[in-house]
Design an enzyme around this catalytic site. Sequence first.
Site, mmCIF file in Angstrom:
data_model
loop_
_atom_site.group_PDB
_atom_site.id
_atom_site.type_symbol
_atom_site.label_atom_id
_atom_site.label_comp_id
_atom_site.label_asym_id
_atom_site.label_seq_id
_atom_site.Cartn_x
_atom_site.Cartn_y
_atom_site.Cartn_z
ATOM 1 C CE LYS A 1 47.944 103.326 81.780
ATOM 2 N NZ LYS A 1 48.052 101.936 82.175
ATOM 3 C CD GLU B 1 47.078 90.289 72.016
ATOM 4 O OE1 GLU B 1 46.234 89.545 72.603
ATOM 5 O OE2 GLU B 1 48.226 90.470 72.409
ATOM 6 C CB CYS C 1 46.940 86.801 75.099
ATOM 7 S SG CYS C 1 47.081 88.279 76.061
ATOM 8 C CD GLU D 1 43.148 85.201 78.973
ATOM 9 O OE1 GLU D 1 42.463 86.196 79.248
ATOM 10 O OE2 GLU D 1 44.062 85.201 78.131
HETATM 11 C C1 SIN Z 1 50.514 88.114 74.612
HETATM 12 O O1 SIN Z 1 50.408 87.440 75.607
HETATM 13 O O2 SIN Z 1 49.636 88.912 74.307
HETATM 14 C C2 SIN Z 1 51.719 88.067 73.711
HETATM 15 C C3 SIN Z 1 52.267 86.741 73.492
HETATM 16 C C4 SIN Z 1 53.205 86.654 72.319
HETATM 17 O O3 SIN Z 1 53.517 87.659 71.665
HETATM 18 O O4 SIN Z 1 53.614 85.539 72.032
#
Ligand code: SIN
Length: 474
Positions: free
Chosen positions: A171, A246, A280, A378
């Site tokens: 998805k 994650e 992230c 964040e």
């Molecule tokens: C992410 O932003 O979750 C992935 C970043 C990455 O794989 O370097």
Amino acid sequence: MEGKLYINGEWIGDELEKINVFNPATGELIGKVPNGGQSETKFAIDSAYQSFSSWSKTTAYERSGFLKELYRLMLTHKNLLAELITLEMGKPLQEALGEVVYAASFLEWYAEEAKRVYGQTIPASHGNKRMMVLKQPIGVVAAITPWNFPAAMLTRKIGPALAAGCTVVVKPSELTPLTAMKITELAHQAGFPKGVINLVTGNPTAIGNEVMNNPKVRKVTFTGSTKVGKLLMAQGANQVKKLSLELGGHAPIIILNDAEINKAITGVMASKFRNAGQTCICGNRIYVQSGIYDKFVEKLVEETAKLKIGNGMEAGIDIGPLINQAAVDKVNMQVNNAIDNGAQCLLGGKQNDSFNPNYYPPTILTNVTQEMIIMNEETFGPVAPIQKFETDQEAIHCANDTPSGLAAYVFTDNLTKGMKFVESLDYGIIGWNDGAPSAAQAPFGGMKESGIGREGGQQGLEGFLETKYVSIQL
Ligand code: SIN
């Protein structure tokens, strides 16, 4: 581009209502995909469930062959995939090309790793017993992928799942479904048997509810916000659903007095401004020791001022738009909060009226303090807040003073100090003099509220395997 659902080896969903997909750089409508819901998700799960019995019995060598073919096809079509990524999420084309190669590398790596799923024999304490441990695929996997890396986060999930012998229902984010659709088309071309890979686009709540409540789904792997991750955990509790999460990060970057300045600047630029800060593991707050502070700030401003902002389809662009207006509003709010509370804005900070409202300029803030929102939440935007510190202890304390624990960075050429920071930072990923640590062969994931489990590397495959202990009496 008109998209469809891919279930049981067929493209379906013409009759469904559609979701519009927009280019964040221009606001243009670039595609429509079906607004799938509960019944389409159930159909996809049933199809994955049916095909599991045969796919899980294929040899690792057979599965490896399919993955390698998909890897090859992704690289053959890398320009087209990169254009789709740029069109639907805005990152500069060159970066999008890098993402496609990175995405494909998960397929190549897991095509090899599939052959190394080893069990174990254990010395028994009775002469008439034999003990062994088998590793078996977990079952049907639902992979919920985000918009910021529409190709790489998909392959980072389906690569190891398929290698392990699981079947999948994907998805993608409703903001970026077109790249996922193209990769699915390539998977079809690669010859994966029907039902092994299924794709459902549509309403996240309806799809999520079915995935979490359907007992045929044995594992859910999700990349996205901590808020949604917590919701999935709560929903999954009823069936003790296996989860890999994650989630969000809030990465500190620590620059020590003895850091090599050019290395630190290169690392910070890579970590902070990749994907316009929508990563992230992006550096979210920068702590610089007093002895190197002035030199570092001056150089960072100089380098950041060179970044070219614009439509990622044009040559030479470094910073594309943010994904949507809500993303810009959040960045604006954090920057304004910092400035209202005494931060100094050395660069950027205000939107340029000549761009569409999804653009936010690279911004550098100094005089920030730990209490400001930007130092606690964040950002997901191209803003670098910098705080001065004196002692190692102070930097470690500030860096760890957060519920997040995905990635942290430290810049020092002193081996002993570097190891002390590596061991003291409560983060799943540490970049030491390295602003770009991600790699297919390495475990990616977070401590604390940044997630559960790891993706990538040997650990990434483990997440799709059950451990079965067998005791035999002779
Ligand atoms: C992410 O932003 O979750 C992935 C970043 C990455 O794989 O370097």
